[in-house]
Write an enzyme that holds these catalytic residues in place. Structure first.
Site, short mmCIF file in Angstrom:
data_model
loop_
_atom_site.label_atom_id
_atom_site.label_comp_id
_atom_site.label_asym_id
_atom_site.label_seq_id
_atom_site.Cartn_x
_atom_site.Cartn_y
_atom_site.Cartn_z
N CYS A 137 0.87 -1.17 0.00
CA CYS A 137 0.00 0.00 0.00
C CYS A 137 0.91 1.23 0.00
CB CYS A 137 -0.85 -0.03 1.27
SG CYS A 137 -1.84 1.44 1.52
N CYS A 166 -0.19 3.19 -6.80
CA CYS A 166 -1.20 2.64 -5.89
C CYS A 166 -1.36 1.18 -6.32
CB CYS A 166 -2.53 3.39 -6.04
SG CYS A 166 -3.92 2.55 -5.23
#
Ligand code: DGL
Length: 278
Positions: A76, A188
């Site tokens: 993440c 991302c």
């Protein structure tokens, strides 16, 4: 040492994006066991205050180390941007890794014209972590970061292969065009799901997904630390979600191309800021 060698690797994200990193790790190191956490009760992280995301990421990392993980991978980017250095200092001697350094290294090595684009969540863009990492690797790189708030809900809700995804991709790519980037980082972990739409919107750029270089770096670190799983070990993979386990089961099976019934999926829950992994 044997038991620690066969301990799992903890991996987490706000949601399905973490699966793109999990898949790379499983392919690179098939004997390793994994504990995967998708904090889907809080997805998306991208529009939240950075301090809040930092709190989630630190709590999930603590829960994974408390569960006996030999390493924690922040699959993440926004967690890596806000919490990695804190987690590394809170757990000295443990391996904790994130996505940003590996994505930046890869992008700096593949760009020909020195113009690098980064597509990421609002929070990651706000943190400027990619710009800082890229500039520390190669001074003079021109970096353009674009926040893409429409992407994560599209992926979480299973609409990655739709016209809506393509139009969102076109909208964000348009903001990179003026800067003539030849390389774009998927900043991302949800965005590799959108690669077909992104490639269609920008066929001439090189896309950088940090997942594979991250898997290779983790493998090197485990080897150096004498913590790689024994080759005869049969891996065991457990999937936790803070939301609906049936949904994560279906979503993971679809993405990993495996039988849903074969996956071990469990519920995790938050209580007063602490994540419980039963
Ligand atoms: N996949 C995560 C990242 O790489 C978080 C996305 C989100 O929840 O907004 O930043």
């Amino acid at each position: 040492m044997t038991s620690l060698r066969n301990a799992p690797i903890g991996i987490f994200d706000s949601g399905l994006g973490g699966l793109t990193v999990l898949r790379a790790l499983q392919k690179q190191m098939p004997c390793e066991s994994t504990l995967f956490v998708a904090d889907q009760a809080h997805v998306p992280y991208g529009g939240r205050p950075l301090a809040e995301v930092q709190g989630f990421a630190e709590a999930i990392s603590s829960a994974l180390f408390a569960k006996g993980c030999k390493a924690v991978v922040m699959a993440c980017n926004i967690s890596s941007a806000t919490a990695l250095s804190q987690v590394q200092s809170s757990f000295p001697g443990k391996i904790a890794m994130g996505t940003i350094a590996q994505g930046a290294l890869e992008a700096a090595s593949v760009t020909c014209n020195g113009h690098v684009g980064v597509l990421a969540t609002e929070g990651t863009v706000k943190s400027r972590a990619f710009t800082a990492a890229l500039n520390s690797i190669r001074a003079g790189l021109e970096v353009t970061e674009v926040a893409c708030p429409r992407f994560v809900p599209i992926v979480e809700e299973g609409r990655a292969n739709t016209e809506e995804a393509f139009h969102a991709a076109e909208e964000y790519i348009a903001r990179l065009r003026a800067n003539e980037v030849d390389t774009v980082v998927l900043g991302c972990t949800h965005y590799p799901f959108l690669l077909p739409a992104l490639q269609k919107a920008a066929p001439f750029v090189q896309w950088v997904d940090p997942a594979q270089p991250l898997a290779e770096k983790l493998q090197r670190e485990l080897n150096v630390a004498g913590l790689a799983a024994e080759q005869k070990t049969e891996s065991r993979n457990v999937y936790y979600t803070t939301a609906d386990p049936d949904r994560l089961r279906q979503q993971s099976a679809l993405f990993l191309n495996c039988d849903a019934a074969s996956l071990c999926v469990r519920s995790a829950y938050w209580q007063e800021g602490v994540l419980h992994l039963p």
